[in-house]
Design a protein around this motif. Structure first.
Motif, PDB file in Angstrom:
ATOM      1  N   CYS A  33       0.846  -1.200   0.000  1.00  0.00           N
ATOM      2  CA  CYS A  33       0.000   0.000   0.000  1.00  0.00           C
ATOM      3  C   CYS A  33       0.880   1.248   0.000  1.00  0.00           C
ATOM      4  O   CYS A  33       1.882   1.297   0.723  1.00  0.00           O
ATOM      5  CB  CYS A  33      -0.907  -0.004   1.224  1.00  0.00           C
ATOM      6  N   PRO A  34       0.546   2.258  -0.789  1.00  0.00           N
ATOM      7  CA  PRO A  34       1.317   3.505  -0.765  1.00  0.00           C
ATOM      8  C   PRO A  34       1.370   4.101   0.632  1.00  0.00           C
ATOM      9  O   PRO A  34       0.384   4.082   1.368  1.00  0.00           O
ATOM     10  CB  PRO A  34       0.554   4.414  -1.736  1.00  0.00           C
TER      11      PRO A  34
ATOM     12  N   ALA B  27      -3.751   5.412   2.842  1.00  0.00           N
ATOM     13  CA  ALA B  27      -4.520   4.253   2.404  1.00  0.00           C
ATOM     14  C   ALA B  27      -5.833   4.670   1.773  1.00  0.00           C
ATOM     15  O   ALA B  27      -6.257   4.104   0.763  1.00  0.00           O
ATOM     16  CB  ALA B  27      -4.776   3.326   3.588  1.00  0.00           C
TER      17      ALA B  27
ATOM     18  N   THR C 233      -6.671   7.347   0.114  1.00  0.00           N
ATOM     19  CA  THR C 233      -6.463   7.835  -1.257  1.00  0.00           C
ATOM     20  C   THR C 233      -6.215   6.675  -2.208  1.00  0.00           C
ATOM     21  O   THR C 233      -6.735   6.650  -3.332  1.00  0.00           O
ATOM     22  CB  THR C 233      -5.274   8.798  -1.295  1.00  0.00           C
ATOM     23  N   ALA C 234      -5.424   5.699  -1.759  1.00  0.00           N
ATOM     24  CA  ALA C 234      -5.124   4.540  -2.601  1.00  0.00           C
ATOM     25  C   ALA C 234      -6.375   3.733  -2.898  1.00  0.00           C
ATOM     26  O   ALA C 234      -6.583   3.273  -4.038  1.00  0.00           O
ATOM     27  CB  ALA C 234      -4.074   3.660  -1.927  1.00  0.00           C
TER      28      ALA C 234
ATOM     29  N   THR D  75      -7.901   3.212  -6.597  1.00  0.00           N
ATOM     30  CA  THR D  75      -8.038   1.847  -7.122  1.00  0.00           C
ATOM     31  C   THR D  75      -9.447   1.593  -7.624  1.00  0.00           C
ATOM     32  O   THR D  75      -9.644   0.985  -8.689  1.00  0.00           O
ATOM     33  CB  THR D  75      -7.674   0.832  -6.025  1.00  0.00           C
TER      34      THR D  75
ATOM     35  N   THR E 190     -11.760  -3.378  -2.101  1.00  0.00           N
ATOM     36  CA  THR E 190     -10.396  -3.102  -1.663  1.00  0.00           C
ATOM     37  C   THR E 190     -10.327  -3.001  -0.146  1.00  0.00           C
ATOM     38  O   THR E 190     -11.311  -2.685   0.517  1.00  0.00           O
ATOM     39  CB  THR E 190      -9.869  -1.783  -2.265  1.00  0.00           C
TER      40      THR E 190
ATOM     41  N   LEU F 256      -1.947  -3.692   0.162  1.00  0.00           N
ATOM     42  CA  LEU F 256      -3.189  -3.280  -0.478  1.00  0.00           C
ATOM     43  C   LEU F 256      -3.772  -4.508  -1.164  1.00  0.00           C
ATOM     44  O   LEU F 256      -3.116  -5.130  -2.011  1.00  0.00           O
ATOM     45  CB  LEU F 256      -2.916  -2.173  -1.502  1.00  0.00           C
TER      46      LEU F 256
ATOM     47  N   ARG G 113      -1.512   1.781  -8.795  1.00  0.00           N
ATOM     48  CA  ARG G 113      -2.115   2.179  -7.514  1.00  0.00           C
ATOM     49  C   ARG G 113      -1.371   1.610  -6.307  1.00  0.00           C
ATOM     50  O   ARG G 113      -1.706   1.932  -5.175  1.00  0.00           O
ATOM     51  CB  ARG G 113      -3.583   1.733  -7.472  1.00  0.00           C
ATOM     52  N   PHE G 114      -0.356   0.785  -6.560  1.00  0.00           N
ATOM     53  CA  PHE G 114       0.418   0.207  -5.479  1.00  0.00           C
ATOM     54  C   PHE G 114       1.729   0.962  -5.291  1.00  0.00           C
ATOM     55  O   PHE G 114       2.194   1.658  -6.190  1.00  0.00           O
ATOM     56  CB  PHE G 114       0.726  -1.268  -5.772  1.00  0.00           C
ATOM     57  N   ALA G 115       2.321   0.796  -4.136  1.00  0.00           N
ATOM     58  CA  ALA G 115       3.651   1.357  -3.912  1.00  0.00           C
ATOM     59  C   ALA G 115       4.680   0.545  -4.690  1.00  0.00           C
ATOM     60  O   ALA G 115       4.360  -0.481  -5.297  1.00  0.00           O
ATOM     61  CB  ALA G 115       3.966   1.338  -2.417  1.00  0.00           C
TER      62      ALA G 115
END
Length: 398
Positions: free
Chosen positions: A196-197, A201, A203-204, A208, A221, A228, A253-255
């Motif tokens: 997860c960024p 969380a 915002t991610a 997504t 999600t 994530l 959308r992932f780190a």
């Protein structure tokens, strides 16, 4: 805010106007509901209970205006939706509520000319114009609060469903929750996992969902520790779909780090298998630094097997070694020799006492039977491990 729109009448005159307006309140409310019924089909489709709630709101609007005017434009917030905010936000859209309030205000404005003396009208028209703005803000607050509550509820429900998917415990109760979250897919589902960024969380999760909708996918999600988790489904995930290609936009959308796509399953109830494979792949991904992003969990079978995933070991023995053993025709012997001879066709031909073209034909057959090409370095690594596991576990491993 005190009335500044016109020179107010004296307190006594204002009270007299308010009294006359209050005497006409029932007729004005009836006229407002009649106008709503005539203008909007959705009102007639409401249940009697919900129509009664709308009538309460209309009466509250008229009474609120009378009290507000009588107090000289009170600073107290307008609360005409206080009696039935839950009903309004649940059964009427924001647009319908705006239409409702506009019609009530328009009707009150028209009824002032019908029901009140000429001398009262300028004050009431000017006051109603001011009051209508407060009503608009009150409606916006009701729906903003309702949206906030629904959003928090949806997040909790979504997290519960995703947790059930990750544990492989999707039962009828979970499926009923899924329907309330907007999941419409009846076939095709997969789980995508990554980090997860760190910048947020929430915002991610929102980003997504937007990306999934743009791909025509249903989406659930949640964040588990630093991971994530994305559960997707829909027509784009058909039996012949290239999952990695279809879901590649979600990787953004992932780190940084591996993003693993679990195998496709027929329906959400079976998504636990996809989640397990994706989680195993994410744990094993560091063993293949050059892996694409995203990468399919099945492409990480060697790393998963070496990291202790029994499902991956059995899959390699059953789905790679098993078909080669059943196919016969010297395929297992040729593959073993080809790998031992450093992927050299000529050296393998000499060791097997066959023509080089025979080796080439058998290598092609191996590719057809297993889906892995012995001449590809990555595939040959998978085949080598499958040979070892097949001998250890047996080709018929369940």
């Amino acid at each position: 805010m005190a009335l500044t729109w016109i020179q107010l009448p004296s307190t006594r005159n204002r009270a007299s106007i308010a009294r006359r307006l209050r005497q006409a309140a029932a007729r004005i409310t009836t006229a407002a509901i009649t106008a709503v019924d005539a203008r909007y089909e959705w009102f007639g489709r409401l249940s009697p209970e919900h129509r009664a709630s709308v009538t309460l709101v209309a009466r509250a609007g008229v009474d609120g205006f009378i009290n507000w005017f009588g107090e000289g434009g009170s600073d107290r917030p307008v609360q005409i939706f206080e009696r039935a905010p839950r009903e309004l936000s649940r059964h009427l859209s924001l647009k319908q509520t705006v239409d409702l309030t506009r019609t009530i205000i328009d009707t009150v404005d028209a009824e002032i000319d019908e029901q009140l003396p000429r001398a009262d009208r300028p004050y009431l028209h000017a006051a109603l114009n001011e009051y209508s703005r407060d009503v608009a803000f009150a409606a916006a607050e009701v729906y903003a609060a309702a949206a906030e509550v629904r959003g928090a509820w949806d997040l909790r429900q979504e997290a519960t469903v995703v947790d059930a998917v990750m544990r492989g415990e999707v039962d009828d109760a979970i499926m009923s929750r899924v329907a309330t979250l907007g999941w419409r897919s009846t076939s095709g589902a997969a789980v995508v996992l990554g980090t997860c960024p760190a910048d947020g969380a929430e915002t991610a999760l929102e980003a997504t969902h937007r990306t999934a909708r743009s791909l025509g996918l249903d989406c659930l999600t949640a964040v588990h520790t630093d991971r994530l988790v994305v559960v997707v489904g829909g027509a784009p995930l058909g039996p012949d779909a290239d999952l990695v290609a279809v879901l590649a936009p979600l990787a953004e959308r992932f780190a940084e780090g591996p993003v693993v796509v679990g195998p496709r399953v027929e329906q959400l109830a079976a998504a636990g298998g996809s989640a397990r494979a994706a989680l195993s792949g994410l744990r094993a991904a560091p063993g293949w630094p050059q892996a694409p992003r995203p990468v399919h969990a099945d492409d990480l079978l060697p790393e998963r097997a070496l990291s202790g995933d029994g499902h991956a070991r059995r899959a390699l023995a059953r789905d790679v070694y098993g078909p080669l053993a059943e196919a016969g025709g010297g395929l297992l012997e040729t593959l073993t020799c080809f790998l031992d001879e450093g992927l050299s066709i000529e050296a393998s031909a000499r060791a097997l006492f066959v023509h080089a073209n025979t080796v080439r034909y058998r290598l092609k057959r191996i590719h057809e039977v297993t889906g892995y090409s012995p001449t590809d370095p990555r595939d040959s690594y998978t085949l080598r491990l499958a040979l070892t596991l097949g001998r250890l576990l047996g080709p018929g491993t369940a």
